[in-house]
Design a protein around this motif. Structure first.
Motif, PDB file in Angstrom:
ATOM      1  N   UNK B 324       0.834  -1.203   0.000  1.00 58.71           N
ATOM      2  CA  UNK B 324       0.000   0.000   0.000  1.00 58.71           C
ATOM      3  C   UNK B 324       0.869   1.254   0.000  1.00 58.71           C
ATOM      4  N   UNK B 325       1.937   1.215   0.791  1.00 60.16           N
ATOM      5  CA  UNK B 325       2.810   2.388   0.850  1.00 60.16           C
ATOM      6  C   UNK B 325       3.406   2.663  -0.527  1.00 60.16           C
ATOM      7  N   UNK B 326       3.865   1.580  -1.189  1.00 59.91           N
ATOM      8  CA  UNK B 326       4.422   1.754  -2.531  1.00 59.91           C
ATOM      9  C   UNK B 326       3.376   2.350  -3.466  1.00 59.91           C
ATOM     10  N   UNK B 327       2.205   1.783  -3.377  1.00 57.33           N
ATOM     11  CA  UNK B 327       1.145   2.241  -4.259  1.00 57.33           C
ATOM     12  C   UNK B 327       0.860   3.714  -4.008  1.00 57.33           C
ATOM     13  N   UNK B 328       0.751   4.070  -2.725  1.00 58.49           N
ATOM     14  CA  UNK B 328       0.370   5.451  -2.406  1.00 58.49           C
ATOM     15  C   UNK B 328       1.384   6.444  -2.932  1.00 58.49           C
ATOM     16  N   UNK B 329       2.620   6.068  -2.806  1.00 60.03           N
ATOM     17  CA  UNK B 329       3.666   6.955  -3.292  1.00 60.03           C
ATOM     18  C   UNK B 329       3.467   7.217  -4.789  1.00 60.03           C
ATOM     19  N   UNK B 330       3.288   6.135  -5.482  1.00 61.22           N
ATOM     20  CA  UNK B 330       3.127   6.244  -6.932  1.00 61.22           C
ATOM     21  C   UNK B 330       1.852   7.010  -7.274  1.00 61.22           C
ATOM     22  N   UNK B 332       0.175   9.176  -5.536  1.00 57.49           N
ATOM     23  CA  UNK B 332       0.252  10.609  -5.246  1.00 57.49           C
ATOM     24  C   UNK B 332       0.924  11.350  -6.388  1.00 57.49           C
ATOM     25  N   UNK B 333       2.037  10.808  -6.833  1.00 55.83           N
ATOM     26  CA  UNK B 333       2.765  11.506  -7.885  1.00 55.83           C
ATOM     27  C   UNK B 333       1.929  11.544  -9.162  1.00 55.83           C
ATOM     28  N   UNK B 334       1.237  10.445  -9.460  1.00 58.52           N
ATOM     29  CA  UNK B 334       0.462  10.460 -10.702  1.00 58.52           C
ATOM     30  C   UNK B 334      -0.734  11.405 -10.559  1.00 58.52           C
ATOM     31  N   UNK B 335      -1.307  11.504  -9.362  1.00 58.06           N
ATOM     32  CA  UNK B 335      -2.416  12.438  -9.149  1.00 58.06           C
ATOM     33  C   UNK B 335      -1.970  13.866  -9.404  1.00 58.06           C
ATOM     34  N   UNK B 336      -0.819  14.195  -8.847  1.00 56.70           N
ATOM     35  CA  UNK B 336      -0.362  15.571  -9.037  1.00 56.70           C
ATOM     36  C   UNK B 336      -0.031  15.819 -10.509  1.00 56.70           C
ATOM     37  N   UNK B 337       0.441  14.768 -11.169  1.00 59.05           N
ATOM     38  CA  UNK B 337       0.708  14.911 -12.601  1.00 59.05           C
ATOM     39  C   UNK B 337      -0.591  15.184 -13.355  1.00 59.05           C
ATOM     40  N   UNK B 338      -1.633  14.492 -12.948  1.00 59.66           N
ATOM     41  CA  UNK B 338      -2.932  14.693 -13.607  1.00 59.66           C
ATOM     42  C   UNK B 338      -3.410  16.122 -13.405  1.00 59.66           C
ATOM     43  N   UNK B 339      -3.233  16.609 -12.195  1.00 59.74           N
ATOM     44  CA  UNK B 339      -3.692  17.969 -11.900  1.00 59.74           C
ATOM     45  C   UNK B 339      -2.980  18.980 -12.779  1.00 59.74           C
ATOM     46  N   UNK B 340      -1.704  18.705 -13.021  1.00 61.80           N
ATOM     47  CA  UNK B 340      -0.951  19.691 -13.785  1.00 61.80           C
ATOM     48  C   UNK B 340      -1.194  19.572 -15.284  1.00 61.80           C
ATOM     49  N   UNK B 341      -1.642  18.404 -15.699  1.00 58.75           N
ATOM     50  CA  UNK B 341      -1.846  18.168 -17.134  1.00 58.75           C
ATOM     51  C   UNK B 341      -3.046  18.984 -17.628  1.00 58.75           C
ATOM     52  N   UNK B 342      -2.952  19.495 -18.803  1.00 61.21           N
ATOM     53  CA  UNK B 342      -4.056  20.322 -19.288  1.00 61.21           C
ATOM     54  C   UNK B 342      -4.789  19.683 -20.480  1.00 61.21           C
ATOM     55  N   UNK B 357      -3.883   0.876 -11.979  1.00 59.52           N
ATOM     56  CA  UNK B 357      -3.019   0.684 -10.804  1.00 59.52           C
ATOM     57  C   UNK B 357      -3.832   0.247  -9.602  1.00 59.52           C
ATOM     58  N   UNK B 358      -4.973   0.935  -9.433  1.00 54.05           N
ATOM     59  CA  UNK B 358      -5.812   0.617  -8.271  1.00 54.05           C
ATOM     60  C   UNK B 358      -6.258  -0.835  -8.334  1.00 54.05           C
ATOM     61  N   UNK B 359      -6.708  -1.251  -9.510  1.00 54.81           N
ATOM     62  CA  UNK B 359      -7.191  -2.631  -9.571  1.00 54.81           C
ATOM     63  C   UNK B 359      -6.031  -3.612  -9.428  1.00 54.81           C
ATOM     64  N   UNK B 360      -4.891  -3.205  -9.894  1.00 60.55           N
ATOM     65  CA  UNK B 360      -3.693  -4.034  -9.711  1.00 60.55           C
ATOM     66  C   UNK B 360      -3.413  -4.225  -8.220  1.00 60.55           C
ATOM     67  N   UNK B 361      -3.509  -3.110  -7.496  1.00 59.95           N
ATOM     68  CA  UNK B 361      -3.296  -3.180  -6.043  1.00 59.95           C
ATOM     69  C   UNK B 361      -4.313  -4.119  -5.409  1.00 59.95           C
TER      70      UNK B 361
END
Lengths: 874, 523
Positions: B324-330, B332-342, B357-361
């Motif tokens: 879970x920790x590994x997943x969360x790290x990843x 979080x970064x992808x979420x912030x990437x999404x926010x920045x993407x236009x 990723x979520x379903x993989x987890x």
């Protein structure tokens, strides 16, 4: 010699410079007021001179022994005791025995070198080597063990090579002289060390043998410095826990074994290749480091110490080289052979072949085939003991009896002619000659100083070099002692420029380790603390240009970690210092330990304040039987709704994930309160970060001050250095002395003058005693009366004078100036004071006089010399 | 007690009154607005103030489960009631009421501060449950017996007491008496007790206090002994061999056996009985010791099992946490990437990746869980087999020992029968020397009677032995089944919980992602 000449030249040059400088000074003196330019020139030369001086002092003479510094003319033998200058008959006898022994030996073994039996001492008297050993137990507990003892001897004495490297010396001085001059050759070193070791109970022997060139010249340049050797990490063997009965089976391994094997094989190959390369590299290096072959290999005479196992729990025989103080195994290849060895009781000749260095020698001194002893009947009976070990007790008794018989016949070693070895505490503390010693190791240089010798408390410095020639410095380690700022070790890495200071407990800021590259704030730096000494439990603070990380331990609020990210400082138009313009904080992360008093889903594990985004993230601790933890995120934006009312709290301001959803946490009120609490906490955290920054500044300032001041502490038990206690002690002594004097006074003998009139030595008759007593008493009475009269007379005189003065004042009162009047008044008050004192004394005397009289009478009555009186009255 | 409020109309504690009070005393300002908006549940209220309201009867308070502080002073309450549900109560104020007896406080175990000032109480009692009591205010009441003080000795934490205004406070010895009997008291009638007074009081009442202490100590010791004995018995019971470490079973065999008792007066029987008893007791003790040993073995087995299971679960949890920790790290970064993407298509692509990723987890976590379930099942089955074997062995051995008992009994029976018949013959011949008790002689009428009597005694004995054996066997069997059932059930519960947890987490992640999608689309 080349170096020496250079040195001499340089010295001469320096002298010339000095002279020039002096002349210059003289000239400038003459010119009274020199022109500015001139002055600058002179200062320049002065600086240059100083530089030169420094350089000169840095140049070291590698082997000072070329100068025959330690000859017999330099030794003052006048103060040595008689035993040093003559031989007792027993010693004469011993010398004869030794000569006889030597003759027999040279007859039997004509191809071996003559024995080293009785060299001359400093007074040109032949002395047997065993008697030169003087077993002494040193009064310092530090010198009780062999390693510290050897280290001390190697530090304390300066090494002088043998005059002829192929022969034992003609002279062997006593330890007294060696200690006095702090110089000696290998025989002096080993004699002294052996004396000390035997004194503290070791089974130690002086060895006369052959050593390698390095050993004989105390050349450590091919040795690795023991301080640089990292302690080998003991690989703890993981204890294989036996799988318990109900341990679950691991899931089935679905990997192909063949593939694994192939992989392992491939890796092994690569590793082997690497290893091979490494080995080649090493070999090349070894080759480079290896010494040139020595032409006199195996012929160089050396002396060292052998310690046999058995006593003081020594498990194994070993050698100690007294020059370096290091211990070596008896298998070491630097020790090339043994001719003979001796202790304070006997002398043995090695009859074994030394073709393979000392590796094949057997140190069983009781074996007459291997070791030829000189005197019969010493305590060395190892052989007989080992052989007859399994036979009964009776046999042993026989052996003992035999031994006794032997003793009767034998001639035992006379007592040593050397005085006990004495080392003054000052000398012990100073250790090295002049308190300084330099040892050159392979790629390292170790310098040692006596404590308090350097004003900054430096006691040793280890410089590690990259190359064998010692030109490129790798790192420097400096050890300090007695510093007020508790600095213990300074580690400077020259390649990375990283400095690490280590502190002992007791620094005012509780510093433990401080590693930095520069003393400027807001740079890379790690400060570790003694966390128990700090109120806030801070263990470590790491700083980089943009971040600050703090680690805590044992806080009541369970905070364990705080990390702050900064943005570069905004340039303000107004001028302001660094303190008033702190760097803006972007993000603060705080982590907490588990608080056992709270349930896990209410115990915050981590909170992140994203100050820039006005967002707060919380992560809670994970419950014991869960794998997910609750999370909560607050958006702190204050917004206004369509009607212009302020929105206090809306559900979308708090996004939360709960492991076990609870009712009350869904409420807006709960969330609102939590957010308010967090806002307050955020403010506090920001303040904390800001305060930490200030503290770093403060520490840096303090460190700079300490470095500049480098004051040393002096223990209150250090009577020599502690000025205050010294003064106090002296004052105490003075007081004691005075007290003593006073006591002597009170014990004045009243009878003495009267007794002196009578013929001495005769017993007093009763009549005489009575008369004596009466006389004494009447005399005392007279004295008391006289004293009273004296006081009375003074009293009257003072009163009279006062009256006169008063009269005078009455008469001239009108004409007097104010000053005179003041004078008069002060006189009056003083006189009155004197009169009063006299009156008091008189009164007291009157009171005390009869008492004193009675006391004397009592005393006389009890005086043993007037015993006659008592007899009658009794 | 002629107070003004007496003349007024008493009020009823109804919902409206409570709501009003809660609203008034709840949060203020911004928080208050929120509270009003949402309404406050009674069970969230921590403190409630209901003074000067002319309440006659305490009522309607059962919803306030978490109440810590309750003020009911200055009312006209006559009876303490309706407080049973408020178990978290720490502070209770009932001063200035008309209460006559202390009652209804038995569930308030957390109470620390109790005020009954100015009531009509005449006796202190019914406070036994209040073990944490620190402050007790009983001033202005009608307590007139000094012995009430002794009752207060049981409250270890009591530090403050007020009793002024009671008849007993008029007594001249009042203060000394209280100081002596309650030595841990710090404040009496709102004043600090100084050390000097304490010493004086102690000296004055030393004799009676010592006696009291002695009695209390004796009681304590007796209680402790009793508890120790109870514990010992409990321990034996868990080993299913209680009362077998002595002659208890043997005695019980003869307790209901009147014929046997009578027969023991026959000549030679008492010796026989003695020998029989010795042998019997030895076997009983054997059973007892064997039982304890087996119990120890079973305990070790169980401990090892639970330790291993615990370790396995811990290990598994650690793995899950790491995942879970590994997943969360990843994540979080992808979420912030999404926010920045236009670019919208890019966003959609990234969101798709994220949900993958979520379903993989989810798959990974479920796999871990399934793996653990399988492993545990295997282990549990093994344990079950072992423990059943152990129990079987135990039963078998106990049964064989019991059979020895029965043999002894049979042997004894034969001997007894022999003696009886020979005695009967003697009696018939008339050459019996000894005198027999009358009721025993009554048995020796004819052969049938005596044989029946001996047989009855024998049957009773056998029945007792059988009963004991049956009891042991049933109990251990039921223990075994219960244990195994519990282990299975626990495991199932654990599995359900974990699966639920994983699902919840995954759902949360997915919904978060969905929200993101919507908001982006809206943007």
């Amino acid at each position: 010699m080349e170096v020496l000449r250079e040195k001499v030249e340089e010295e001469e040059e320096a002298e010339r410079e000095e002279a020039a400088k002096r002349a210059e000074w003289a000239r400038t003196e003459k010119m009274m007021r020199p022109v500015e330019v001139r002055k600058e020139e002179t200062t320049l030369t002065q600086e240059m001179l100083r530089d030169l001086e420094k350089k000169l002092s840095e140049i070291q003479i590698p082997i000072s022994a070329e100068l025959p510094a330690f000859t017999k003319d330099t030794i003052d033998i006048s103060k040595l005791p008689v035993s040093y200058k003559t031989n007792t008959p027993k010693e004469e006898h011993l010398l004869q025995v030794a000569d006889n022994f030597s003759r027999q030996y040279s007859h039997l073994c004509p191809d071996r070198v003559p024995l080293f039996l009785h060299p001359l001492n400093e007074c040109e008297v032949p002395k047997f080597v065993s008697t030169t050993l003087r077993p002494t137990l040193m009064p310092y507990p530090e010198l009780y063990n062999w390693d510290s003892c050897a280290q001390f001897v190697s530090d304390f004495l300066t090494m002088v090579p043998l005059p002829d490297p192929l022969k034992p010396p003609s002279h062997l001085y006593s330890s007294t002289t060696v200690l006095n001059y702090q110089k000696g050759n290998c025989f002096d070193f080993s004699t002294m060390l052996c004396s000390m070791l035997i004194g503290s109970g070791y089974d130690a022997y002086c060895v006369n043998g052959y050593g390698s060139l390095d050993l004989c010249h105390m050349d450590l340049t091919r040795e690795v410095c023991p301080l640089t050797v990292k302690p080998k990490e003991t690989v703890q063997k993981e204890e294989k826990v036996l799988p318990k009965k109900y341990t679950i089976r691991p899931p089935r391994d679905l990997c192909s074994r063949f593939e694994q094997e192939q992989e392992v094989k491939k890796q092994q190959e690569i590793r082997a290749q690497e290893k091979k390369q490494l080995r080649e590299e090493e070999e090349r290096l070894m080759e480079a480091e290896k010494a040139k072959p020595d032409a006199l290999h195996g012929l160089r005479v050396h002396s060292w110490v052998l310690v046999l196992s058995g006593k003081r729990e020594v498990p194994e025989n070993f050698f100690i080289d007294a020059f370096t103080g290091h211990s070596y195994s008896t298998q070491d290849e630097r020790f090339l052979g043994i001719e003979s060895l001796w202790n304070h009781k006997n002398y043995w000749i090695n009859m074994q072949d030394c073709w393979n260095c000392c590796k094949d020698l057997i140190f069983d001194l009781g074996d007459p085939v291997r070791w030829e002893y000189m005197l019969l009947g010493t305590d060395k009976s190892q052989l007989s003991l080992t052989e007859e070990d399994d036979s009964g007790i009776n046999d042993e008794d026989d052996v003992e009896n035999l031994g006794k018989e032997d003793e009767d016949k034998s001639f035992d070693m006379p007592h040593s002619w050397v005085e006990q070895i004495e080392i003054s505490p000052e000398a012990f503390e100073t250790r090295c000659p002049n308190g300084k010693k330099v040892i050159q190791y392979k790629r390292a240089k170790l310098e040692k100083w006596a404590p308090y010798l350097n004003s900054n408390g430096l006691v040793s410095r280890l410089t590690t070099y990259e190359d064998l020639e010692c030109t490129n410095i790798l790192e420097i380690k400096e050890w300090y002692q007695n510093r007020e700022d508790m600095l213990e070790l300074k580690h400077i890495n020259k390649t990375t420029d990283l400095k690490i200071d280590y502190f002992k407990p007791g620094h005012p800021q509780a510093l433990r380790v401080h590693s930095y590259k520069s003393m400027q704030p807001e740079m890379d730096r790690v400060i570790e603390f003694y966390e128990t000494a700090r109120v806030d439990g801070l263990i470590k603070r790491e700083e980089t240009a943009r971040t600050m990380t703090e680690y805590y331990q044992g806080r009541p609020d369970f905070l364990s970690y705080r990390h702050a990210n900064f943005r570069p400082r905004v340039k303000k138009l107004a001028l302001s210092s660094a303190e008033s313009n702190p760097r803006p904080i972007v993000k603060i992360t705080e982590q907490f330990f588990r608080n056992p008093a709270k349930p896990a889903e209410e115990d915050v594990a981590e909170r992140v304040f994203l100050l820039a985004e006005e967002r707060i993230q919380l992560r809670y601790h994970c419950r014991d039987d869960h794998i997910t933890a609750s999370k909560r995120e607050f958006l702190r934006r204050t917004e206004v709704d369509s009607k212009g009312n302020k929105i206090i709290m809306t559900p979308d301001m708090c996004i939360s994930f709960e492991v076990e959803p609870m009712e009350h946490t869904k409420k807006l009120l709960y969330q609102y309160e939590a957010m308010m609490h967090l806002k307050r906490e955020e403010k506090l955290s920001r303040h904390q970060v800001w305060e930490s920054e200030l503290e770093v500044l403060e520490i840096l300032k303090l460190r700079e001050e300490e470095e500049a001041a480098h004051t040393l502490t002096i223990s209150i038990y250090d009577t020599k250095r502690n000025e205050k206690s010294k003064e106090y002690r002296e004052a105490m002594e003075r007081v004691m002395h005075e007290e003593h004097l006073r006591q002597v006074e009170t014990q004045l003998d009243y009878l003495a003058p009267f007794l002196a009139q009578l013929p001495p030595g005769e017993k007093l008759t009763r009549w005489q005693a009575v008369r004596l007593k009466d006389e004494c008493l009447s005399d005392f009475k007279q004295r008391l009366i006289n004293k009273a009269n004296l006081i009375q007379a003074r009293f009257e005189k003072e009163t009279q004078e006062l009256q006169k003065k008063q009269q005078w004042y009455q008469e001239n009162q009108v004409t007097l100036t104010p000053e005179d009047e003041d004078l008069y008044l002060s006189y009056c008050s003083q006189a009155m004071f004197r009169i009063r004192i006299l009156e008091q004394r008189l009164n007291r005397h009157k009171e005390l006089a009869p008492l004193k009289y009675l006391a004397l009478e009592e005393k006389l009555y009890k005086d043993p010399r007037l015993g006659e009186l008592q007899k009658i009255f009794a | 007690m002629n107070r003004l409020c007496d003349s007024m109309e008493p009020k009823v504690m109804d919902d409206d009154m409570l709501k009003l009070a809660v609203g008034e005393q709840g949060p203020q300002e911004e928080a208050g607005q929120l509270a009003k908006q949402e309404g406050i549940l009674f069970k969230d209220v921590l403190s409630l103030q209901l003074d000067f309201r002319n309440i006659l009867r305490i009522d309607n308070l059962w919803q306030f489960e978490n109440l810590r502080k309750l003020q009911l002073d200055n009312n006209i309450i006559e009876k303490i009631e309706g407080l049973e549900n408020l178990t978290h109560l720490v502070w209770l104020d009932l001063s200035f009421n008309n209460i006559e007896t202390i009652e209804g406080l038995d569930t308030l175990v957390n109470l620390e501060d109790l005020s009954l000032f100015n009531n009509r109480i005449s006796k202190i009692d019914s406070l036994d449950a209040l073990v944490k009591l620190q402050v007790l205010s009983l001033g202005n009441n009608q307590i007139d017996n000094m012995m009430n003080i002794v009752y207060l000795r049981r409250f270890q934490c009591l530090r403050t007491l007020s009793l002024s205004g009671n008849p007993i406070s008029e007594a001249e010895d009042y203060k000394m008496f209280i100081c002596a009997y309650l030595p841990d008291l710090v404040y009496l009638d709102f004043r600090r007790i100084d050390d000097h007074t304490k010493e004086l009081a102690e000296a004055k009442h030393q004799y009676s206090i010592d006696e009291l202490k002695h009695r209390e100590n004796l009681m304590q010791v007796r209680l402790q002994d009793e508890r120790a004995r109870q514990e010992e018995l409990e321990k034996h019971k868990t080993a299913f061999v209680e009362h077998l470490n002595g002659s208890f079973l043997f005695d019980s065999m003869y307790a209901e056996d009147s014929e046997g008792n009578k027969l023991s007066y026959l000549p030679g029987v008492s010796e026989l009985l003695e020998a029989y008893k010795d042998k019997f007791v030895i076997i009983c003790v054997n059973i007892f010791e064997y039982g304890l040993k087996q119990q120890e073995k079973r305990k070790i087995e169980l401990d090892t099992f639970s330790e291993c299971v615990h370790e396995a679960i811990q290990e598994n949890q650690e793995q899950g946490k790491r995942k879970i920790a590994q997943f969360e790290e990843k994540h979080l970064s992808s979420l912030s990437a999404i926010r920045e993407e236009s670019e919208l298509p890019n966003i959609e692509k990234m969101i798709l990746e994220c949900s993958a990723d979520v379903s993989e987890l989810f798959n990974e976590l479920m796999m871990l869980e399934m793996q653990l379930v399988e492993q545990l099942e295997e282990t549990i089955n093994m344990f079950e087999r072992n423990i059943v074997d152990m129990v079987g062995l135990f039963i078998e051995n106990v049964q064989s020992l019991m059979a020895q008992c029965r043999d002894l009994e049979n042997h004894h029976h034969e001997k007894l029968l022999e003696i009886s018949i020979s005695t009967l013959e003697k009696i018939v011949k008339g050459d019996l020397d000894e005198d027999l008790p009358d009721d025993l002689r009554a048995l020796f009428v004819d052969k049938d009677t005596i044989v029946n009597a001996v047989g009855a005694s024998h049957d009773i004995h056998l029945l007792k032995i059988d009963n004991r054996e049956d009891e042991l066997v049933t109990r251990i069997n039921s223990w075994c089944t219960r244990l195994v059932d519990k282990i299975h059930k626990d495991e199932i519960m654990r599995n359900r919980k974990r699966v639920k947890e994983i699902n919840q987490y995954i759902d949360h992640m997915q919904s978060e992602l969905d929200n993101l999608e919507y908001s982006d689309i809206l943007d």
